[in-house]
Design an enzyme around this catalytic site. Structure first.
Site, short mmCIF file in Angstrom:
data_model
loop_
_atom_site.label_atom_id
_atom_site.label_comp_id
_atom_site.label_asym_id
_atom_site.label_seq_id
_atom_site.Cartn_x
_atom_site.Cartn_y
_atom_site.Cartn_z
N PHE A 24 -0.29 -5.97 -10.44
CA PHE A 24 0.01 -7.30 -10.97
C PHE A 24 0.87 -8.04 -9.95
O PHE A 24 1.85 -7.50 -9.43
CB PHE A 24 0.74 -7.21 -12.31
CG PHE A 24 0.82 -8.53 -13.02
CD1 PHE A 24 -0.30 -9.06 -13.61
CD2 PHE A 24 2.01 -9.24 -13.05
CE1 PHE A 24 -0.25 -10.30 -14.25
CE2 PHE A 24 2.08 -10.48 -13.68
CZ PHE A 24 0.95 -11.00 -14.29
N ASP A 63 5.25 0.49 -14.00
CA ASP A 63 5.21 -0.73 -14.81
C ASP A 63 4.31 -0.43 -16.02
O ASP A 63 3.13 -0.11 -15.87
CB ASP A 63 4.63 -1.88 -13.97
CG ASP A 63 4.61 -3.21 -14.70
OD1 ASP A 63 4.59 -3.21 -15.95
OD2 ASP A 63 4.57 -4.26 -14.04
N TYR A 87 6.25 -8.55 -25.02
CA TYR A 87 5.43 -9.60 -25.65
C TYR A 87 3.94 -9.26 -25.75
O TYR A 87 3.17 -10.05 -26.32
CB TYR A 87 5.60 -10.94 -24.93
CG TYR A 87 5.37 -10.92 -23.44
CD1 TYR A 87 4.08 -11.01 -22.92
CD2 TYR A 87 6.42 -10.83 -22.56
CE1 TYR A 87 3.87 -11.01 -21.55
CE2 TYR A 87 6.23 -10.83 -21.18
CZ TYR A 87 4.95 -10.91 -20.69
OH TYR A 87 4.74 -10.90 -19.33
#
Length: 411
Positions: free
Chosen positions: A124, A196, A221
């Site tokens: 990412f 991660d 989230y």
């Protein structure tokens, strides 16, 4: 595979009752929980309480009478069992990006004589950006980003590498790394590993302690359903907590923050990774959202996730028109997270056409349609309906009109 069969799957689903705990829009098939989780009723209620009763009535007293001061630790301990961490190793704070900066600095400081941070090219982007920023700040003699392709990670583990930084589940393809194998291989070369967990925490069983992971970060989230911009979390293995030092030495990470001492003294353990004052409203929402996991385990979630994906692939096989979309995720369950990615030259237009039909998936450049499975509120009927509408969009070339409209806006 008719509707009756699908309804039977939902009727016998041990997690079917969890959907009632989410405030989902009527008629909407939501398959984008891997970007933003749906709203739990518990979080909705908690936010109203924090704003109206705690902040509104008790004001600053709420730091004590409503235990605001303990929220980072409390939320961290709720997340810990979801990622296979014993107590005292997880704290909730800041964002993934900020927490990565902290951990990268900590890990590099522990690796005297080494400066290379190894990662993969399709990680990412923010993970790579944080290393690049640290490289600019410190200079390449102290921090050097080295990038390799996913298939070359293991053979790129050498004694000059200080830190291996990987995302457990690839955000585009859903490719799932073998955390245990890679961490073990890295440790053989004296490399510290940062994982991660943005696309794995809350979606599948993670075993940080069992895999002897050094450090990890994750967000609140996505699958944890904490709301847009929800606080992230940090994991620091207990064996490192006496030696680590993080650079963002804010007052909340002080050993005695309310002494207001001008000299910094780090708190013990993972608590030192706090920096500034946390967002109480946002963290309260995440705290409440995590209650949906209280009566289930991650193996149940993983089992349903794989069944939803299998149903999706089986339904794809029933519609000849959908052969135009190429599976960009691994076919094998053990190599895939909780999503399926499909490549198509008009993936963006297809995604927009689906949204217009109230099926929410998402697009990732350059050509990926991403379908996320969030087993706590995704039903088998949702998948059946989504694939049916996707077939209509592709077979009847509905996406072409969307593509034309987008082109007209640009030109």
């Amino acid at each position: 595979m008719d509707l009756q069969h699908i309804q039977n799957l939902d009727a016998t689903d041990p997690l079917a009752h969890k959907k009632a705990e989410f405030d989902l829009p009527s008629g909407c098939v939501y398959l984008d929980g891997n970007s933003l989780g749906a709203l739990p009723f518990a979080a909705k209620k908690r936010v109203a309480e924090v704003v109206s009763d705690q902040w509104g009535k008790d004001l600053i007293k709420s730091w004590n009478c409503h235990q605001w001061i303990d929220l980072p630790q409390k939320v961290g301990e709720k997340i810990a069992p979801l990622i296979g961490a014993a107590p005292g190793q997880v704290i909730c704070c800041d964002s993934i990006s900020v927490n990565l900066f902290k951990l990268l600095c900590s890990a590099l400081a522990m690796q005297k004589g080494r400066n290379v941070v190894l990662s993969q090219g399709d990680n990412f982007p923010t993970d790579l950006y944080m290393v690049q920023g640290l490289q600019d700040l410190l200079g390449e003699t102290q921090c050097e980003l080295r990038i390799c392709a996913e298939e070359y990670i293991e053979q790129s583990l050498h004694s000059d590498v200080a830190v291996l930084l990987l995302t457990q589940v690839n955000f585009r393809s859903g490719q799932l790394h073998n955390m245990q194998r890679i961490t073990k291989l890295a440790h053989r070369h004296g490399i510290l590993v940062i994982w991660d967990l943005a696309h794995s925490a809350g979606a599948l069983p993670v075993q940080l302690d069992d895999c002897q992971v050094d450090f990890a970060v994750g967000c609140g989230y996505k699958y944890l359903n904490g709301g847009p911009g929800a606080p992230a979390f940090v994991y620091v293995a207990s064996r490192h907590q006496q030696t680590v030092k993080q650079p963002l030495t804010g007052w909340m990470g002080h050993r005695q923050p309310f002494r207001f001492d001008p000299e910094y003294a780090a708190a013990e353990g993972v608590h030192q990774y706090l920096s500034g004052t946390p967002s109480i409203v946002a963290m309260s929402a995440l705290d409440a959202a995590l209650e949906v996991f209280a009566d289930i385990n991650m193996h149940q979630v993983r089992t349903k996730s794989l069944l939803l994906a299998k149903l999706c692939l089986d339904l794809f096989a029933q519609y000849p028109a959908l052969s135009a979309l190429t599976l960009a995720s691994p076919m094998r369950n053990e190599e895939r997270g909780s999503q399926l990615a499909f490549a198509h030259p008009q993936a963006f237009a297809i995604c927009q056409a689906l949204i217009a039909q109230n099926v929410i998936c998402d697009f990732r450049a350059p050509d990926i349609l991403r379908i996320g499975f969030t087993p706590l509120y995704t039903s088998y009927a949702d998948v059946w309906l989504a694939v049916s509408r996707l077939n209509d969009v592709v077979e009847n070339k509905v996406f072409k009109e969307v593509a034309y409209q987008q082109h007209s806006k640009v030109t």
